[in-house]
Design an enzyme around this catalytic site. Structure first.
Site, short mmCIF file in Angstrom:
data_model
loop_
_atom_site.label_atom_id
_atom_site.label_comp_id
_atom_site.label_asym_id
_atom_site.label_seq_id
_atom_site.Cartn_x
_atom_site.Cartn_y
_atom_site.Cartn_z
N GLU A 42 50.78 -54.56 -87.51
CA GLU A 42 49.73 -53.58 -87.79
C GLU A 42 48.75 -53.46 -86.62
O GLU A 42 48.39 -52.35 -86.22
CB GLU A 42 49.00 -53.99 -89.08
CG GLU A 42 48.15 -52.88 -89.65
CD GLU A 42 47.35 -53.34 -90.86
OE1 GLU A 42 47.94 -53.53 -91.93
OE2 GLU A 42 46.13 -53.51 -90.71
N SER A 48 45.59 -58.25 -92.03
CA SER A 48 47.05 -58.23 -92.24
C SER A 48 47.73 -58.02 -90.89
O SER A 48 47.41 -57.06 -90.19
CB SER A 48 47.45 -57.08 -93.16
OG SER A 48 46.73 -57.16 -94.35
N ARG A 108 48.85 -46.64 -92.79
CA ARG A 108 48.30 -47.35 -91.61
C ARG A 108 48.73 -46.63 -90.32
O ARG A 108 49.12 -47.27 -89.34
CB ARG A 108 48.76 -48.82 -91.56
CG ARG A 108 48.34 -49.65 -92.71
CD ARG A 108 46.82 -49.78 -92.86
NE ARG A 108 46.52 -50.30 -94.17
CZ ARG A 108 46.38 -49.54 -95.25
NH1 ARG A 108 46.42 -48.23 -95.15
NH2 ARG A 108 46.14 -50.07 -96.41
C1 LIG Z 1 39.54 -59.94 -91.82
C2 LIG Z 1 40.12 -58.55 -91.60
C3 LIG Z 1 40.44 -57.76 -92.70
C4 LIG Z 1 40.95 -56.47 -92.52
N1 LIG Z 1 41.24 -55.72 -93.62
C5 LIG Z 1 41.74 -54.47 -93.48
C6 LIG Z 1 42.03 -53.67 -94.63
O1 LIG Z 1 41.81 -54.07 -95.77
N2 LIG Z 1 42.55 -52.44 -94.43
C7 LIG Z 1 42.78 -51.94 -93.18
O2 LIG Z 1 43.24 -50.81 -93.08
N3 LIG Z 1 42.50 -52.67 -92.07
C8 LIG Z 1 41.99 -53.92 -92.19
N4 LIG Z 1 41.71 -54.68 -91.07
C9 LIG Z 1 41.97 -54.12 -89.73
C10 LIG Z 1 40.73 -53.50 -89.07
O3 LIG Z 1 39.56 -53.90 -89.72
C11 LIG Z 1 40.79 -51.98 -89.06
O4 LIG Z 1 41.97 -51.54 -88.46
C12 LIG Z 1 39.61 -51.35 -88.34
O5 LIG Z 1 39.58 -49.97 -88.54
C13 LIG Z 1 39.61 -51.65 -86.83
O6 LIG Z 1 38.36 -51.22 -86.32
P1 LIG Z 1 37.86 -51.68 -84.89
O7 LIG Z 1 36.64 -50.91 -84.59
O8 LIG Z 1 37.72 -53.15 -84.86
O9 LIG Z 1 39.06 -51.20 -83.97
P2 LIG Z 1 39.69 -51.89 -82.62
O10 LIG Z 1 40.34 -53.14 -83.05
O11 LIG Z 1 38.61 -51.99 -81.62
O12 LIG Z 1 40.72 -50.81 -82.21
C14 LIG Z 1 41.89 -50.58 -82.98
C15 LIG Z 1 42.66 -49.41 -82.36
O13 LIG Z 1 41.90 -48.22 -82.51
C16 LIG Z 1 41.58 -47.66 -81.23
N5 LIG Z 1 40.21 -47.17 -81.33
C17 LIG Z 1 39.11 -47.89 -81.72
N6 LIG Z 1 38.03 -47.09 -81.74
C18 LIG Z 1 38.44 -45.86 -81.35
C19 LIG Z 1 37.78 -44.61 -81.15
N7 LIG Z 1 36.47 -44.46 -81.37
N8 LIG Z 1 38.52 -43.55 -80.72
C20 LIG Z 1 39.86 -43.68 -80.49
N9 LIG Z 1 40.52 -44.83 -80.67
C21 LIG Z 1 39.83 -45.91 -81.09
C22 LIG Z 1 41.76 -48.77 -80.23
O14 LIG Z 1 42.09 -48.27 -78.95
C23 LIG Z 1 42.90 -49.55 -80.85
O15 LIG Z 1 44.11 -48.92 -80.54
C24 LIG Z 1 41.18 -55.97 -91.22
C25 LIG Z 1 40.84 -56.76 -90.11
C26 LIG Z 1 40.31 -58.04 -90.28
C27 LIG Z 1 39.94 -58.87 -89.10
#
Ligand SMILES: Cc1cc2nc3c(=O)[nH]c(=O)nc-3n(C[C@H](O)[C@H](O)[C@H](O)COP(=O)(O)OP(=O)(O)OC[C@H]3O[C@@H](n4cnc5c(N)ncnc54)[C@H](O)[C@@H]3O)c2cc1C
Length: 360
Positions: free
Chosen positions: A356, A260, A181
């Site tokens: 996380e 998580s 992660r």
């Molecule tokens: C119900 C649920 C289940 C989940 N299950 C998992 C799982 O099984 N495994 C897992 O690993 N994660 C899981 N996650 C966490 C999440 O889905 C991931 O971390 C996902 O990749 C976040 O994507 P996002 O676009 O929403 O990022 P954001 O929440 O918008 O951003 C997260 C971080 O990434 C940065 N960021 C976003 N986009 C970019 C970009 N294009 N360039 C540079 N930086 C960027 C942001 O600045 C921030 O620091 C879960 C979340 C939820 C709500």
């Protein structure tokens, strides 16, 4: 103007042809449903949009926050930065090689839709990562992982724009320095990282040929036993992963959450033996390097947190690793709950749980 967005009135100002929105509610743009206000927000559809913003005298040097789907963020307050909402679109097959399909997606594409699309095209390999919320561009940031597979296992390269110079760079897996992660994008500059320094615009993945299923995970093993299907194809695995996730995790559309909330802590074998001496039931997984991964959810549950709340933020009844918004929670309440959990886990086990999601 309050931070709920209820009295929202948007103003727009052109900056080199770029549209900048003001006082935008972020409540709908984060999966926790936390109230926060972006004082300035830009929808980034291309590298050119970033470069236009950087050239703007008022916004070019201002602090910036990159926002994807908001599913791994906790807004504890209004961001003191220009919010760059990543909306770069597009997906394509880059190359079809004897050993792999190389596929590419724009950072603003929805991760799950991309996974489903690759399968529909006949390019399997991402099925274990189905239904993870968020965008393609955020997937490398924390090296998303689930059901025995991590993004790093399928990663080819990515393009990112430097948020100071506007230059686009292409990074391979080594440069991304993926960990559990973790990646170079989560680490601060002081540790040689790129946190807050670049915006990922495109991600390329390598889907190996011939396809072989990744089946090592306990829940998948259970499905194989229940169904008697010992050789599931990629589509079946995709369906199993989706069904298992739907049964286990709250849907953010119904109950706000960020998945998580804590990483599973990794301890030395000695530390683990010590804890087992006191708590023989502890859930733990030996790692190839001799260390041991502990189940953070088990530690939290053992401290009696399942189902408890601080204000309107709570610990999910079915999975202690997930913190939820019970309705109208603020980011400050989520952070207070997380701190209280960290303190009690430290008090009982001597282990510091690391969040996380990114706390803004
Ligand atoms: C119900 C649920 C289940 C989940 N299950 C998992 C799982 O099984 N495994 C897992 O690993 N994660 C899981 N996650 C966490 C999440 O889905 C991931 O971390 C996902 O990749 C976040 O994507 P996002 O676009 O929403 O990022 P954001 O929440 O918008 O951003 C997260 C971080 O990434 C940065 N960021 C976003 N986009 C970019 C970009 N294009 N360039 C540079 N930086 C960027 C942001 O600045 C921030 O620091 C879960 C979340 C939820 C709500």
């Amino acid at each position: 103007m309050d931070s709920t967005g209820s009295s929202l009135e948007r103003t727009r100002a052109p900056a080199h042809g770029l549209e900048i929105e003001h006082e935008v509610s972020l409540r709908e743009l984060n999966s926790f449903g936390l109230p926060a206000m972006a004082h300035s927000l830009v929808r980034v559809k291309s590298e050119g949009d970033v470069r236009r913003l950087l050239a703007d005298p008022a916004y070019g040097t201002a602090p910036k926050l990159v926002l994807g789907g908001g599913s791994n963020l906790v807004f504890s307050r209004d961001p003191q930065a220009v919010v760059l909402r990543v909306e770069v679109a597009g997906r394509r097959l880059v190359a079809e090689r004897p050993d792999a399909w190389i596929v590419e997606a724009g950072a603003g594409e929805t991760w799950h839709e991309f996974v489903a699309w690759t399968l529909a095209q006949g390019w399997p390999g991402l099925e274990n990562l189905a239904l993870i919320p968020g965008t393609v561009g955020a997937a490398p940031v924390q090296n998303i992982g689930a059901y025995g597979l991590e993004l790093a296992d399928r990663f080819e390269s990515l393009d990112a724009v430097d948020l100071v110079t506007g230059r686009t760079v292409t990074l391979d897996a080594r440069a991304c320095a993926f960990g559990y992660r973790d990646s170079v994008f989560k680490r601060d500059a002081i540790d040689g990282g790129l946190s807050g320094k670049s915006l990922i615009t495109r991600v390329r993945l390598r889907l190996p040929r011939p396809w072989t299923p990744v089946l090592g995970y306990l829940d998948l093993e259970r499905r194989m036993n229940e169904t008697g299907n010992r050789a599931p194809d990629a589509r079946t695995l995709f369906d199993w992963v989706c069904a298992i996730r739907r049964a286990k995790l709250p849907d953010p559309a119904q109950i706000g959450n960020a998945g998580s909330f804590f990483k599973n802590p990794i301890v030395s074998a000695e530390q683990c033996r010590d804890i087992i001496g006191r708590d023989p039931e502890i859930v733990h997984y030996p790692l190839p390097d001799g260390r041991v991964k502990l189940a953070a959810g088990w530690l939290i549950d053992a401290c009696g947190w399942k189902g408890k709340s601080v204000g309107r933020a709570g610990v999910y009844e079915r999975q202690a690793l997930v913190l939820v918004n019970r309705g109208g929670a603020t980011g400050a309440e989520v952070v207070a709950l997380a701190r209280a959990i960290q303190e009690s886990v430290y008090g009982r086990f001597g282990i510091r749980l690391e969040p996380e999601p990114v706390i803004v």
